[in-house]
Design a protein around this motif. Structure first.
Motif, PDB file in Angstrom:
ATOM      1  N   THR A 110       0.734  -1.163  -0.179  1.00 45.43           N
ATOM      2  CA  THR A 110      -0.059   0.155  -0.011  1.00 45.43           C
ATOM      3  C   THR A 110       0.696   1.183   0.036  1.00 45.43           C
ATOM      4  O   THR A 110       2.268   1.050   0.418  1.00 45.43           O
ATOM      5  N   ILE A 111       0.280   2.450  -0.116  1.00 44.20           N
ATOM      6  CA  ILE A 111       0.997   3.611  -0.318  1.00 44.20           C
ATOM      7  C   ILE A 111       1.729   3.862   0.911  1.00 44.20           C
ATOM      8  O   ILE A 111       2.655   4.816   1.144  1.00 44.20           O
ATOM      9  N   LEU A 112       0.935   3.603   2.201  1.00 38.85           N
ATOM     10  CA  LEU A 112       1.516   3.962   3.571  1.00 38.85           C
ATOM     11  C   LEU A 112       2.752   3.301   4.115  1.00 38.85           C
ATOM     12  O   LEU A 112       3.339   3.715   5.207  1.00 38.85           O
ATOM     13  N   VAL A 113       3.118   2.162   3.397  1.00 41.52           N
ATOM     14  CA  VAL A 113       4.322   1.319   3.861  1.00 41.52           C
ATOM     15  C   VAL A 113       5.696   2.048   3.868  1.00 41.52           C
ATOM     16  O   VAL A 113       6.196   2.026   4.992  1.00 41.52           O
ATOM     17  N   ASP A 114       5.971   3.015   2.830  1.00 40.69           N
ATOM     18  CA  ASP A 114       7.139   3.487   2.848  1.00 40.69           C
ATOM     19  C   ASP A 114       7.044   5.081   3.005  1.00 40.69           C
ATOM     20  O   ASP A 114       7.901   5.946   2.659  1.00 40.69           O
ATOM     21  N   TYR A 115       5.688   5.491   3.444  1.00 41.59           N
ATOM     22  CA  TYR A 115       5.367   7.056   3.735  1.00 41.59           C
ATOM     23  C   TYR A 115       6.284   7.369   4.853  1.00 41.59           C
ATOM     24  O   TYR A 115       6.311   6.827   6.093  1.00 41.59           O
ATOM     25  N   VAL A 116       6.786   8.620   4.834  1.00 40.78           N
ATOM     26  CA  VAL A 116       7.547   9.356   5.787  1.00 40.78           C
ATOM     27  C   VAL A 116       7.214  10.647   5.851  1.00 40.78           C
ATOM     28  O   VAL A 116       7.470  11.500   4.877  1.00 40.78           O
ATOM     29  N   PRO A 117       6.531  11.324   6.834  1.00 40.17           N
ATOM     30  CA  PRO A 117       6.032  12.509   6.717  1.00 40.17           C
ATOM     31  C   PRO A 117       7.179  13.547   6.899  1.00 40.17           C
ATOM     32  O   PRO A 117       8.150  13.364   7.586  1.00 40.17           O
ATOM     33  N   SER A 118       6.720  14.481   6.194  1.00 41.99           N
ATOM     34  CA  SER A 118       8.070  15.596   6.281  1.00 41.99           C
ATOM     35  C   SER A 118       7.970  16.305   7.607  1.00 41.99           C
ATOM     36  O   SER A 118       6.975  16.472   8.366  1.00 41.99           O
ATOM     37  N   GLN A 119       8.975  16.858   7.894  1.00 44.14           N
ATOM     38  CA  GLN A 119       9.356  17.612   9.325  1.00 44.14           C
ATOM     39  C   GLN A 119       8.456  18.824   9.190  1.00 44.14           C
ATOM     40  O   GLN A 119       8.638  19.760   8.151  1.00 44.14           O
ATOM     41  N   VAL A 120       7.818  19.361  10.113  1.00 48.42           N
ATOM     42  CA  VAL A 120       7.108  20.317  10.447  1.00 48.42           C
ATOM     43  C   VAL A 120       8.001  21.378  11.222  1.00 48.42           C
ATOM     44  O   VAL A 120       8.386  20.943  12.346  1.00 48.42           O
ATOM     45  N   PRO A 121       8.096  22.621  10.789  1.00 50.19           N
ATOM     46  CA  PRO A 121       9.159  23.571  11.308  1.00 50.19           C
ATOM     47  C   PRO A 121       8.485  23.978  12.470  1.00 50.19           C
ATOM     48  O   PRO A 121       7.140  24.008  12.448  1.00 50.19           O
ATOM     49  N   ALA A 122       9.209  24.330  13.549  1.00 45.89           N
ATOM     50  CA  ALA A 122       8.550  24.995  14.821  1.00 45.89           C
ATOM     51  C   ALA A 122       8.040  26.475  14.522  1.00 45.89           C
ATOM     52  O   ALA A 122       8.739  27.073  13.563  1.00 45.89           O
ATOM     53  N   VAL A 123       6.919  26.904  14.894  1.00 45.28           N
ATOM     54  CA  VAL A 123       6.221  28.271  14.459  1.00 45.28           C
ATOM     55  C   VAL A 123       6.049  28.844  15.970  1.00 45.28           C
ATOM     56  O   VAL A 123       5.524  28.347  16.847  1.00 45.28           O
ATOM     57  N   VAL A 124       6.374  30.153  15.786  1.00 48.06           N
ATOM     58  CA  VAL A 124       5.915  31.258  17.085  1.00 48.06           C
ATOM     59  C   VAL A 124       4.849  31.924  16.385  1.00 48.06           C
ATOM     60  O   VAL A 124       4.825  32.792  15.424  1.00 48.06           O
ATOM     61  N   GLN A 125       3.731  31.961  17.027  1.00 49.05           N
ATOM     62  CA  GLN A 125       2.554  32.948  16.740  1.00 49.05           C
ATOM     63  C   GLN A 125       2.149  33.684  18.128  1.00 49.05           C
ATOM     64  O   GLN A 125       1.871  33.041  19.173  1.00 49.05           O
ATOM     65  N   MET A 126       2.248  34.869  18.102  1.00 45.04           N
ATOM     66  CA  MET A 126       1.927  35.650  19.297  1.00 45.04           C
ATOM     67  C   MET A 126       1.295  37.083  18.755  1.00 45.04           C
ATOM     68  O   MET A 126       1.606  37.398  17.530  1.00 45.04           O
ATOM     69  N   ASP A 127       0.349  37.466  19.759  1.00 41.86           N
ATOM     70  CA  ASP A 127       0.202  39.005  19.420  1.00 41.86           C
ATOM     71  C   ASP A 127       0.891  39.966  19.703  1.00 41.86           C
ATOM     72  O   ASP A 127       1.145  41.163  19.185  1.00 41.86           O
ATOM     73  N   SER A 128       1.645  39.806  20.969  1.00 44.48           N
ATOM     74  CA  SER A 128       2.552  40.744  21.394  1.00 44.48           C
ATOM     75  C   SER A 128       3.697  40.116  22.443  1.00 44.48           C
ATOM     76  O   SER A 128       3.055  39.062  22.982  1.00 44.48           O
ATOM     77  N   MET A 129       4.448  40.711  22.923  1.00 45.13           N
ATOM     78  CA  MET A 129       5.213  40.072  23.965  1.00 45.13           C
ATOM     79  C   MET A 129       6.245  41.290  24.617  1.00 45.13           C
ATOM     80  O   MET A 129       6.814  42.088  23.834  1.00 45.13           O
ATOM     81  N   LYS A 130       6.134  41.171  25.785  1.00 45.72           N
ATOM     82  CA  LYS A 130       7.231  42.230  26.464  1.00 45.72           C
ATOM     83  C   LYS A 130       8.292  41.469  27.224  1.00 45.72           C
ATOM     84  O   LYS A 130       7.971  40.645  28.165  1.00 45.72           O
ATOM     85  N   ILE A 131       9.331  41.929  27.063  1.00 42.81           N
ATOM     86  CA  ILE A 131      10.482  41.377  27.738  1.00 42.81           C
ATOM     87  C   ILE A 131      11.079  42.359  28.797  1.00 42.81           C
ATOM     88  O   ILE A 131      11.347  43.658  28.400  1.00 42.81           O
ATOM     89  N   SER A 132      11.095  42.375  30.067  1.00 42.59           N
ATOM     90  CA  SER A 132      11.209  43.207  30.967  1.00 42.59           C
ATOM     91  C   SER A 132      12.746  43.650  30.765  1.00 42.59           C
ATOM     92  O   SER A 132      13.670  43.020  30.397  1.00 42.59           O
ATOM     93  N   ALA A 133      12.900  44.808  31.572  1.00 39.65           N
ATOM     94  CA  ALA A 133      14.662  45.231  31.124  1.00 39.65           C
ATOM     95  C   ALA A 133      15.398  44.491  32.237  1.00 39.65           C
ATOM     96  O   ALA A 133      14.843  44.067  33.214  1.00 39.65           O
ATOM     97  N   ILE A 134      16.340  44.337  31.815  1.00 41.31           N
ATOM     98  CA  ILE A 134      17.619  43.720  32.586  1.00 41.31           C
ATOM     99  C   ILE A 134      18.605  44.384  32.986  1.00 41.31           C
ATOM    100  O   ILE A 134      19.186  45.188  32.443  1.00 41.31           O
ATOM    101  N   ASP A 135      18.971  44.257  34.564  1.00 38.03           N
ATOM    102  CA  ASP A 135      20.123  45.294  35.032  1.00 38.03           C
ATOM    103  C   ASP A 135      20.756  44.364  35.927  1.00 38.03           C
ATOM    104  O   ASP A 135      20.099  43.894  37.093  1.00 38.03           O
TER     105      ASP A 135
END
Length: 120
Positions: free
Chosen positions: A1-26
């Motif tokens: 069958t078609i599924l015997v040798d099927y290897v799914p492709s790698q899915v890249p990691a995705v970042v989805q965000m509306d906004s992000m705040k990184i506080s000041a570092i001192d």
């Protein structure tokens, strides 16, 4: 069958965000680096630092490092691109403070070396 040798492709990691705040570092840093362990530096820079430090270590004593607060806009894309952008932004900020860091390092003792050798 078609599924015997099927290897799914790698899915890249995705970042989805509306906004992000990184506080000041001192922070204030006290540390010592064995130059042989700084493998991210080119051999030429490591050799130069070894000559300048008159040994195999560089210490930083009380260097203040301040990174500004960041408000990041909406993002949807690969995680790799997102991290690359953050690293680029912080690298520029760190480079602007390099003088302060080196001024508080053992490399700042280099101009005083001739006086020590002469016995002053």
């Amino acid at each position: 069958t078609i599924l015997v040798d099927y290897v799914p492709s790698q899915v890249p990691a995705v970042v989805q965000m509306d906004s992000m705040k990184i506080s000041a570092i001192d922070l204030t840093a006290w540390c010592r680096f064995a130059l042989r362990n700084l493998t991210f530096l080119s051999p030429t820079f490591r050799a130069a630092f070894m000559l300048l430090s008159l040994g195999g270590e560089v210490s930083v004593e009380g260097a203040r490092l301040v990174l500004d607060e960041r408000l990041l806009p909406a993002h949807r894309g690969s995680a790799k691109e997102f991290v690359r952008g953050l690293v680029s932004a912080y690298t520029l900020e760190l480079m602007s403070q390099l003088g302060n860091i080196l001024g508080r390092s053992s490399l700042a003792n280099i101009p005083r070396m001739p006086l020590r050798i002469a016995g002053w």
